[in-house]
Design an enzyme around this catalytic site. Structure first.
Site, PDB file in Angstrom:
ATOM      1  N   GLY A  51      40.148  38.928  39.517  1.00 34.10           N
ATOM      2  CA  GLY A  51      39.129  39.697  40.215  1.00 34.10           C
ATOM      3  C   GLY A  51      39.305  41.186  39.979  1.00 34.10           C
ATOM      4  N   CYS A  52      38.862  41.980  40.921  1.00 30.48           N
ATOM      5  CA  CYS A  52      38.911  43.436  40.800  1.00 30.48           C
ATOM      6  C   CYS A  52      40.327  43.933  40.568  1.00 30.48           C
ATOM      7  CB  CYS A  52      38.343  44.062  42.075  1.00 30.48           C
ATOM      8  SG  CYS A  52      38.650  45.823  42.220  1.00 30.48           S
TER       9      CYS A  52
END
Length: 218
Positions: A51-52
């Site tokens: 993810g981020c």
């Protein structure tokens, strides 16, 4: 910046990412022999996508034995990826982190445990509202020993949860360092809405799961 996309855009995004992950150039990356990174001054490197990268960078920097966590891109078939290019879903790259760690203090096995404990392990192509192939979960291995560690832990977790684990397992090829403004983003922008509402809660959930691996100041 990192927000839930409208349904139409999201549909287009998934079309892009499906192409990115199944074309012949991308398949060559998946089938390549892994590249092993040398230990320098007693420090090793490991690579993860989850993810981020703002979130993942902060999570690993809270772990004992981790000297530095760097945001970047890996897993794709294009050279010199940028944030803008990665966001198209057509580069094959995912937002990733380079973990520089002391293997005498923290093992690769523990770093993999941190990886699985700090995400929604069943979410495909994203974490939370960050969706698209650039946010997919990938664990990179540099040799067969690391590959077997990853596969065994992934299999055990799948059995424990009776669910399919989303993380892909890739041979490490190259890590491209992200733009300067992405580095240490959570530290530099603690009041940013995304940091307040997504990054910090995710970090705190991880801390509650593995308090034994945390640095004293965390």
């Amino acid at each position: 910046m990192k927000t839930l996309l409208p349904l139409l855009a999201l549909t287009l995004f998934f079309s892009c990412q499906n192409t990115a992950q199944t074309n012949t150039k991308q398949q060559a990356v998946i089938n390549a022999l892994p590249i092993e990174v040398d230990i320098e001054n007693g420090l090793a490197k490991a690579y993860f996508a989850s993810g981020c990268f703002w979130c993942v960078e902060a999570i690993y920097e809270s772990v004992k034995g981790v000297k530095e966590s760097i945001s970047g891109y890996s897993g794709g078939h294009t050279k010199n990826p940028t944030y803008e290019a990665s966001n198209t879903g057509r580069t094959g790259h995912a937002e990733a982190v380079e973990i520089i760690y002391d293997p005498k203090v923290v093992s690769f096995e523990t770093l993999v445990d941190v990886y699985f404990a700090s995400q929604n392990v069943t979410q495909v192509n994203g974490q939370g509202n960050d969706r698209g192939s650039q946010y997919r979960s990938i664990i990179f291995y540099q040799n067969d020993k690391q590959k077997q560690i990853i596969l065994k832990k992934k299999e055990a977790l799948a059995k424990k949860l009776s669910a399919k684990i989303a993380a892909e397992v890739y041979p490490f090829q190259k890590f491209w360092v992200a733009e300067d403004y992405h580095q240490d983003y959570e530290k530099k922008h603690p009041n940013h809405p995304y940091i307040q509402n997504v990054s910090i809660p995710r970090l705190n959930r991880f801390k509650s799961k593995m308090p034994e691996v945390l640095k004293d100041n965390h």
